[in-house]
Every structure is written in C-alpha cells, then in structure tokens.
Design a protein around this motif. Structure first.
Motif, PDB file in Angstrom:
ATOM      1  N   SER A 157     -43.100  -9.127 -11.297  1.00  0.00           N
ATOM      2  CA  SER A 157     -42.676  -9.980 -12.180  1.00  0.00           C
ATOM      3  C   SER A 157     -41.569  -9.397 -13.114  1.00  0.00           C
ATOM      4  O   SER A 157     -41.714  -8.323 -13.352  1.00  0.00           O
ATOM      5  CB  SER A 157     -43.756 -10.362 -13.176  1.00  0.00           C
ATOM      6  OG  SER A 157     -44.782 -11.219 -12.357  1.00  0.00           O
TER       7      SER A 157
ATOM      8  N   CYS B 150     -42.426 -10.678 -18.886  1.00  0.00           N
ATOM      9  CA  CYS B 150     -43.739 -10.613 -19.535  1.00  0.00           C
ATOM     10  C   CYS B 150     -43.810 -11.626 -20.663  1.00  0.00           C
ATOM     11  O   CYS B 150     -42.840 -11.559 -21.611  1.00  0.00           O
ATOM     12  CB  CYS B 150     -44.319  -9.462 -19.996  1.00  0.00           C
ATOM     13  SG  CYS B 150     -44.387  -8.502 -18.169  1.00  0.00           S
ATOM     14  N   HIS B 151     -44.922 -12.007 -21.205  1.00  0.00           N
ATOM     15  CA  HIS B 151     -45.014 -12.804 -22.209  1.00  0.00           C
ATOM     16  C   HIS B 151     -46.369 -12.513 -23.114  1.00  0.00           C
ATOM     17  O   HIS B 151     -47.237 -11.926 -22.521  1.00  0.00           O
ATOM     18  CB  HIS B 151     -45.200 -14.616 -21.932  1.00  0.00           C
ATOM     19  CG  HIS B 151     -44.150 -15.067 -21.400  1.00  0.00           C
ATOM     20  ND1 HIS B 151     -44.068 -14.923 -19.792  1.00  0.00           N
ATOM     21  CD2 HIS B 151     -42.969 -15.755 -21.616  1.00  0.00           C
ATOM     22  CE1 HIS B 151     -42.798 -15.521 -19.562  1.00  0.00           C
ATOM     23  NE2 HIS B 151     -42.163 -16.002 -20.453  1.00  0.00           N
ATOM     24  N   LYS B 152     -46.186 -12.474 -24.427  1.00  0.00           N
ATOM     25  CA  LYS B 152     -46.981 -11.869 -25.222  1.00  0.00           C
ATOM     26  C   LYS B 152     -47.202 -12.846 -26.497  1.00  0.00           C
ATOM     27  O   LYS B 152     -46.124 -13.230 -27.146  1.00  0.00           O
ATOM     28  CB  LYS B 152     -46.822 -10.394 -25.965  1.00  0.00           C
ATOM     29  CG  LYS B 152     -48.036  -9.905 -26.797  1.00  0.00           C
ATOM     30  CD  LYS B 152     -47.583  -8.433 -27.151  1.00  0.00           C
ATOM     31  CE  LYS B 152     -47.629  -7.501 -25.910  1.00  0.00           C
ATOM     32  NZ  LYS B 152     -47.594  -6.089 -26.687  1.00  0.00           N
TER      33      LYS B 152
ATOM     34  N   GLN C 277     -44.903 -17.228 -27.910  1.00  0.00           N
ATOM     35  CA  GLN C 277     -44.938 -16.247 -26.959  1.00  0.00           C
ATOM     36  C   GLN C 277     -43.631 -15.463 -26.715  1.00  0.00           C
ATOM     37  O   GLN C 277     -42.712 -16.380 -26.639  1.00  0.00           O
ATOM     38  CB  GLN C 277     -45.189 -16.788 -25.343  1.00  0.00           C
ATOM     39  CG  GLN C 277     -46.890 -16.864 -25.344  1.00  0.00           C
ATOM     40  CD  GLN C 277     -47.375 -17.310 -23.961  1.00  0.00           C
ATOM     41  OE1 GLN C 277     -46.488 -17.672 -23.208  1.00  0.00           O
ATOM     42  NE2 GLN C 277     -48.369 -16.695 -23.339  1.00  0.00           N
TER      43      GLN C 277
ATOM     44  N   SER D 154     -40.263 -10.517 -22.536  1.00  0.00           N
ATOM     45  CA  SER D 154     -39.449  -9.417 -22.445  1.00  0.00           C
ATOM     46  C   SER D 154     -39.655  -8.858 -21.205  1.00  0.00           C
ATOM     47  O   SER D 154     -40.381  -9.439 -20.298  1.00  0.00           O
ATOM     48  CB  SER D 154     -40.379  -8.437 -23.422  1.00  0.00           C
ATOM     49  OG  SER D 154     -41.839  -8.478 -22.712  1.00  0.00           O
TER      50      SER D 154
ATOM     51  N   CYS E  93     -40.717  -6.946 -18.053  1.00  0.00           N
ATOM     52  CA  CYS E  93     -41.898  -6.145 -17.601  1.00  0.00           C
ATOM     53  C   CYS E  93     -41.662  -4.793 -17.298  1.00  0.00           C
ATOM     54  O   CYS E  93     -40.923  -4.517 -16.158  1.00  0.00           O
ATOM     55  CB  CYS E  93     -42.691  -7.123 -16.383  1.00  0.00           C
ATOM     56  SG  CYS E  93     -43.473  -8.201 -16.848  1.00  0.00           S
TER      57      CYS E  93
ATOM     58  N   HIS F  64     -44.550  -2.612 -17.059  1.00  0.00           N
ATOM     59  CA  HIS F  64     -45.793  -2.255 -16.735  1.00  0.00           C
ATOM     60  C   HIS F  64     -46.032  -1.123 -15.633  1.00  0.00           C
ATOM     61  O   HIS F  64     -46.694  -0.353 -15.508  1.00  0.00           O
ATOM     62  CB  HIS F  64     -46.653  -3.343 -16.610  1.00  0.00           C
ATOM     63  CG  HIS F  64     -47.001  -4.266 -17.755  1.00  0.00           C
ATOM     64  ND1 HIS F  64     -47.536  -5.479 -17.647  1.00  0.00           N
ATOM     65  CD2 HIS F  64     -46.725  -4.007 -18.974  1.00  0.00           C
ATOM     66  CE1 HIS F  64     -47.510  -6.010 -18.693  1.00  0.00           C
ATOM     67  NE2 HIS F  64     -46.914  -4.992 -19.845  1.00  0.00           N
TER      68      HIS F  64
ATOM     69  N   ASP G  85     -36.277  -3.267 -22.971  1.00  0.00           N
ATOM     70  CA  ASP G  85     -37.176  -4.430 -22.406  1.00  0.00           C
ATOM     71  C   ASP G  85     -37.229  -5.466 -23.320  1.00  0.00           C
ATOM     72  O   ASP G  85     -37.717  -6.547 -22.912  1.00  0.00           O
ATOM     73  CB  ASP G  85     -38.713  -3.637 -22.282  1.00  0.00           C
ATOM     74  CG  ASP G  85     -39.084  -3.126 -23.662  1.00  0.00           C
ATOM     75  OD1 ASP G  85     -38.218  -2.411 -24.536  1.00  0.00           O
ATOM     76  OD2 ASP G  85     -40.178  -3.202 -23.843  1.00  0.00           O
TER      77      ASP G  85
END
Length: 239
Positions: free
Chosen positions: A146, A149-151, A162, A165, A167, A169, A184
């Motif tokens: 992916s 990313c969403h937070k 959300q 940014s 990803c 990881h 990021d």
C-alpha cells in the motif's frame, strides 16, 4: 416522517449488572439530532445488538436523522475507532467529547487562519508535488504494498479525522530515509486543504495520545454545553 433507529425492544436491564464487557453497550443520548455516545451509567436502557456489528451500526446511522455524533474518550481506543469507522462509512461527523474549559477563538481570526492554511498548503503542494511523485515511483519499486496509510487523529473542536501519509511500515532503506526526513507526512498537506488540520495553529493529536494525555486542540462545540441539561435517553425518544 420520523423513524426510530432501533427496533421495538421489550427488555430493559441495569447496565451496571450485565453486558458491561459487550462492545455494543454504551449509553446513547441525543438532542436535536446530536447523538452522544457515553460510558454506561446506572440507568436502565435497552441493549442494542446492532452496535456489535459495524455494518448494522452504519445502516442505523444512515437511516437516522442524526447529524453529528459526540463520543466520550473514556470508552477506550477500540470502541472509539469502531464508532469512528462506522461514522465515516455512514458519512456522519464524529467528535471527541472534550471539556468546555476555554473560550472559542474569535471567529474572524479562525477564518483568516483557515485562508492562510489553505493558501500555504496549496503552494507547498505545488512545490513538493514532483518530490511526492518521485517517492511514489520509488515506493512502487522498493517498497511494494500500500502506498498510503490512514490514522485517526483529533482536530478542531475535537473532530475525528483520518490523516494521510505514505506507508513506511516496510523496514526498507527507502522507508527509513523517508521517516528520517519526515517525507512520509507530505500527503498531510491534503488534510490541511480539506480543513482537517492547520499549518499555523495548534497541533493535532493522534487518537491514542488524546486519550492518554487528555489534551485536545480546542474546546467542545457550544451545542454540547447546552445539551447537558436537556439530554434525552435513547429508550425514551424517537429520532
């Protein structure tokens, strides 16, 4: 025509004696289309099985006239995210309930800050767009998976939104380099354009930090203050 978001329920019980560990149980109150999701209290209220299932909750919210949801941070991170995801799917704004201990900033100043943020974010996006496109190309080559990313974070007036940014990881040299230079977070400029967060105002807290530190950017909306003396229990009214 007004309709209820719950079916006819016959059995009520004391929430302090049963179902306390059930994810779907919480105290629901509302006033004029504003739904408050709170920790269980010593009141008798129907158990809502639909709150155990995200799809059922989304359908309930979609077919109700509820226009805004305010949720108590004491419910915990898991339940907050559960409700936030459901509200996002139902296209209902959700706010973290926060104390009204400060005065709201002057409205003209807030509007001016919003204009400054929007112009600055747009200019920055135009400047860094080649960099972002280059990062997307490198990530597709060296960090498969992916791209974004969403937070969940807490923004103005306690509103949950959300952030976007890249990803990072995957523990690749590219990901570590992006994190080192804060590249990021470049997509968060889109959050600024949408009005979720600010470049010039107070910082946004992640949902986890907001719960742990009990610090929020701004105070609760005025309707929450007024609602405290006019709250209606879910089992006593029809939405």
């Amino acid at each position: 025509m007004t309709t209820s978001i719950i079916p006819t329920l016959e059995n009520l019980y004391d929430v302090t004696q049963s179902h306390q560990d059930n994810r779907g149980y919480c105290t629901l109150q509302w006033r004029r289309g504003k739904l408050l999701v709170k920790v269980p209290g010593r009141v008798k209220q129907p158990y809502l099985a639909s709150l155990d299932d995200k799809r059922s909750l989304v359908e309930c919210l979609q077919h109700s006239p509820v226009s805004l949801i305010s949720i108590d941070p004491k419910l915990g991170e898991a339940l907050l995210k559960f409700w936030a995801d459901a509200c996002q799917a139902a296209q209902k704004p959700i706010f973290l309930s926060i104390p009204a201990g400060k005065k709201l900033p002057n409205q003209p100043l807030r509007q001016l800050q919003r204009v400054i943020d929007w112009i600055a974010a747009l200019m920055l996006l135009l400047l860094v767009s080649p960099v972002m496109l280059g990062l997307i190309g490198l990530m597709q080559i060296y960090s498969p998976g992916s791209l974004f990313c969403h937070k969940w974070c807490v923004g103005k007036r306690g509103k949950l939104f959300q952030t976007i940014s890249f990803c990072t990881h995957n523990t690749t040299p590219l990901a570590r380099w992006m994190v080192k230079y804060n590249l990021d977070n470049l997509p968060q400029l889109f959050n600024v354009l949408r009005g979720d967060m600010s470049l010039t105002g107070s910082r946004c807290w992640t949902l986890e930090d907001a719960i742990q530190l009990n610090k929020l950017p701004e105070i609760t909306a005025s309707w929450e203050v007024e609602a405290q003396s006019h709250l209606l229990h879910l089992d006593s009214q029809i939405l």
